[in-house]
Design a protein around this motif. Structure first.
Motif, PDB file in Angstrom:
ATOM      1  N   GLU A  58     -10.602   2.731   0.235  1.00  0.00           N
ATOM      2  CA  GLU A  58     -10.755   1.860   1.393  1.00  0.00           C
ATOM      3  C   GLU A  58      -9.343   1.396   1.725  1.00  0.00           C
ATOM      4  OE1 GLU A  58     -13.746  -1.170   0.829  1.00  0.00           O
ATOM      5  OE2 GLU A  58     -15.121   0.283  -0.083  1.00  0.00           O
ATOM      6  N   LEU A  98      -5.747  -7.579  -2.655  1.00  0.00           N
ATOM      7  CA  LEU A  98      -6.458  -8.768  -2.193  1.00  0.00           C
ATOM      8  C   LEU A  98      -5.495  -9.768  -1.565  1.00  0.00           C
ATOM      9  CD1 LEU A  98      -8.453  -9.114  -5.532  1.00  0.00           C
ATOM     10  CD2 LEU A  98      -9.309  -8.119  -3.398  1.00  0.00           C
ATOM     11  N   TYR A 142      -5.897  -0.082   2.397  1.00  0.00           N
ATOM     12  CA  TYR A 142      -5.372  -1.448   2.320  1.00  0.00           C
ATOM     13  C   TYR A 142      -6.307  -2.412   1.586  1.00  0.00           C
ATOM     14  CZ  TYR A 142      -2.312   0.614   5.769  1.00  0.00           C
ATOM     15  OH  TYR A 142      -1.437   1.457   6.409  1.00  0.00           O
ATOM     16  N   GLN A 143      -7.356  -1.890   0.929  1.00  0.00           N
ATOM     17  CA  GLN A 143      -8.285  -2.740   0.190  1.00  0.00           C
ATOM     18  C   GLN A 143      -8.453  -2.304  -1.257  1.00  0.00           C
ATOM     19  OE1 GLN A 143     -12.009  -3.544   2.250  1.00  0.00           O
ATOM     20  NE2 GLN A 143     -11.030  -2.944   4.159  1.00  0.00           N
ATOM     21  N   LEU A 144      -8.774  -1.023  -1.463  1.00  0.00           N
ATOM     22  CA  LEU A 144      -8.995  -0.575  -2.845  1.00  0.00           C
ATOM     23  C   LEU A 144      -8.850   0.924  -2.985  1.00  0.00           C
ATOM     24  CD1 LEU A 144     -12.004   0.897  -3.350  1.00  0.00           C
ATOM     25  CD2 LEU A 144     -12.777  -1.428  -2.982  1.00  0.00           C
ATOM     26  N   TRP A 161       0.835  -1.207   0.000  1.00  0.00           N
ATOM     27  CA  TRP A 161       0.000   0.000   0.000  1.00  0.00           C
ATOM     28  C   TRP A 161       0.869   1.257   0.000  1.00  0.00           C
ATOM     29  CZ3 TRP A 161      -5.117   0.962  -0.567  1.00  0.00           C
ATOM     30  CH2 TRP A 161      -5.590   2.231  -0.191  1.00  0.00           C
ATOM     31  N   GLU A 212      -7.387  -3.002  -6.692  1.00  0.00           N
ATOM     32  CA  GLU A 212      -7.747  -3.823  -5.543  1.00  0.00           C
ATOM     33  C   GLU A 212      -6.500  -4.466  -4.960  1.00  0.00           C
ATOM     34  OE1 GLU A 212     -11.779  -5.943  -6.509  1.00  0.00           O
ATOM     35  OE2 GLU A 212     -10.523  -5.847  -8.334  1.00  0.00           O
TER      36      GLU A 212
END
Length: 134
Positions: free
Chosen positions: A74, A93, A76-78, A17, A91
């Motif tokens: 979001e 994942l 650490y997610q998207l 990230w 993304e």
């Protein structure tokens, strides 16, 4: 038409990230081939914030700016953003073999789809190598 590229990176999600969202890292990995480089990058990582980078041929013959606005984040997610009339979804994942980083973006009409896919994949592969070297 949407195009998707992805890679799996065996590194902590936090490291991935940070490398994706930090200008000092972006200028190190954001290139599709060794004869190009990113000379600057700016990131205002918030919904409504902007990003930009300048990619140039190392011989000075060509260059372009890539810029847009973050529309959804979001951590650490998207990350979702708009650039011109196109959109990009990135993304992050977590999986058994590492973190899958997947980009899905709107194709443009100037270059063939396969050329676009190859270019974006090459940049993503450089990103994976950069993270692995940290």
């Amino acid at each position: 038409m949407k195009i998707t590229v992805e890679t799996t990176i065996a590194a902590p999600l936090e490291t991935i990230w940070q490398s994706w969202t930090t200008p000092q890292d972006i200028v190190q990995w954001n290139t599709a081939s060794p004869d190009w480089h990113t000379t600057r990058a700016d990131v205002d990582l918030r919904v409504g914030g902007t990003f930009s980078s300048r990619m140039e041929a190392k011989d000075g013959s060509h260059g372009f700016d890539f810029a847009g606005t973050y529309t959804r984040i979001e951590p650490y997610q998207l990350i979702e953003c708009q650039f011109g009339d196109r959109s990009l979804l990135v993304e992050f994942l977590p999986g058994a073999e590492g973190v899958i980083v997947r980009e899905t973006f709107d194709a443009e009409t100037v270059y063939p789809v396969e050329q676009q896919r190859a270019g974006w994949q090459a940049i993503l592969d450089n990103f994976a190598r950069h993270v692995a070297s940290e």
